[in-house]
Write a protein that holds these residues in place. Sequence first.
Motif, PDB file in Angstrom:
ATOM      1  N   GLY A  12     -27.659 131.320  20.864  1.00 34.76           N
ATOM      2  CA  GLY A  12     -28.553 132.358  20.347  1.00 34.76           C
ATOM      3  C   GLY A  12     -29.814 131.847  19.676  1.00 34.76           C
ATOM      4  N   CYS A  15     -28.248 130.110  14.823  1.00 38.65           N
ATOM      5  CA  CYS A  15     -27.311 129.415  13.917  1.00 38.65           C
ATOM      6  C   CYS A  15     -27.394 127.902  14.073  1.00 38.65           C
ATOM      7  N   ARG A  16     -26.770 127.372  15.118  1.00 47.33           N
ATOM      8  CA  ARG A  16     -26.594 125.914  15.202  1.00 47.33           C
ATOM      9  C   ARG A  16     -27.879 125.150  15.492  1.00 47.33           C
ATOM     10  N   HIS A  44     -31.842 137.116  20.614  1.00 47.68           N
ATOM     11  CA  HIS A  44     -32.411 137.123  19.261  1.00 47.68           C
ATOM     12  C   HIS A  44     -33.857 136.623  19.211  1.00 47.68           C
TER      13      HIS A  44
HETATM   14  P1  4NP Z   1     -25.864 130.124  17.872  1.00 45.67           P
HETATM   15  O1  4NP Z   1     -24.838 131.266  17.421  1.00 45.67           O
HETATM   16  O2  4NP Z   1     -25.672 129.951  19.366  1.00 45.67           O
HETATM   17  O3  4NP Z   1     -25.409 128.932  17.099  1.00 45.67           O
HETATM   18  O4  4NP Z   1     -27.236 130.613  17.505  1.00 45.67           O
HETATM   19  C1  4NP Z   1     -24.773 132.537  17.997  1.00 45.67           C
HETATM   20  C2  4NP Z   1     -25.676 133.501  17.607  1.00 45.67           C
HETATM   21  C3  4NP Z   1     -25.610 134.776  18.150  1.00 45.67           C
HETATM   22  C4  4NP Z   1     -24.655 135.057  19.085  1.00 45.67           C
HETATM   23  C5  4NP Z   1     -23.751 134.088  19.494  1.00 45.67           C
HETATM   24  C6  4NP Z   1     -23.824 132.821  18.942  1.00 45.67           C
HETATM   25  N1  4NP Z   1     -24.573 136.387  19.634  1.00 45.67           N
HETATM   26  O5  4NP Z   1     -23.628 136.631  20.412  1.00 45.67           O
HETATM   27  O6  4NP Z   1     -25.417 137.229  19.328  1.00 45.67           O
END
Ligand code: 4NP
Length: 155
Positions: A12, A15-16, A44
Amino acid sequence: MKPKKILFVCLGNICRSPAAEGVMRKKAAGLPIEIDSAGTAGYHIGELPDPRMRSHAAKRGYTLNHHARKFDPDSDFEKFDLILAMDDSNMDDLQRMDKKKSYTHKLKMMTDFCTAKKVSEVPDPYYDGPEGFEHVLDILEDASDGLLQTLNNKK
Ligand code: 4NP
């Protein structure tokens, strides 16, 4: 150290990978390293990192102010020297977008650079409690230290 362009990639980009970007930005301050992050999904786009991630990172002194963007296979594979996936699914997506397998040498897992943590992925904390976000930051700090050591050794 030769100038390096590093891209951190998760799903997304809230986060990471923006946390990886913030941790590395602080640890690599003053070095000739260009850092960015992106997501394989576009849910996002334009958003700041998840408030939970921002708050946990801030407690460790990292300011996360990246705005989410989607990985662009038409420019990002070419632009960056190193593209670091957070988990196996991110890596699968990147490999699928690298249709001619021209950029395999640039694709690595973030956890390849861990020296203390024995983990093979940076797990998605989105549906976790506070401990999930702390665990992500622990892994990212370890991997960033290892990444810097590797870059320093290569000069
Ligand atoms: P990221 O975490 O991949 O670490 O940014 C997520 C953020 C949002 C979502 C999934 C993972 N989502 O399903 O919206």
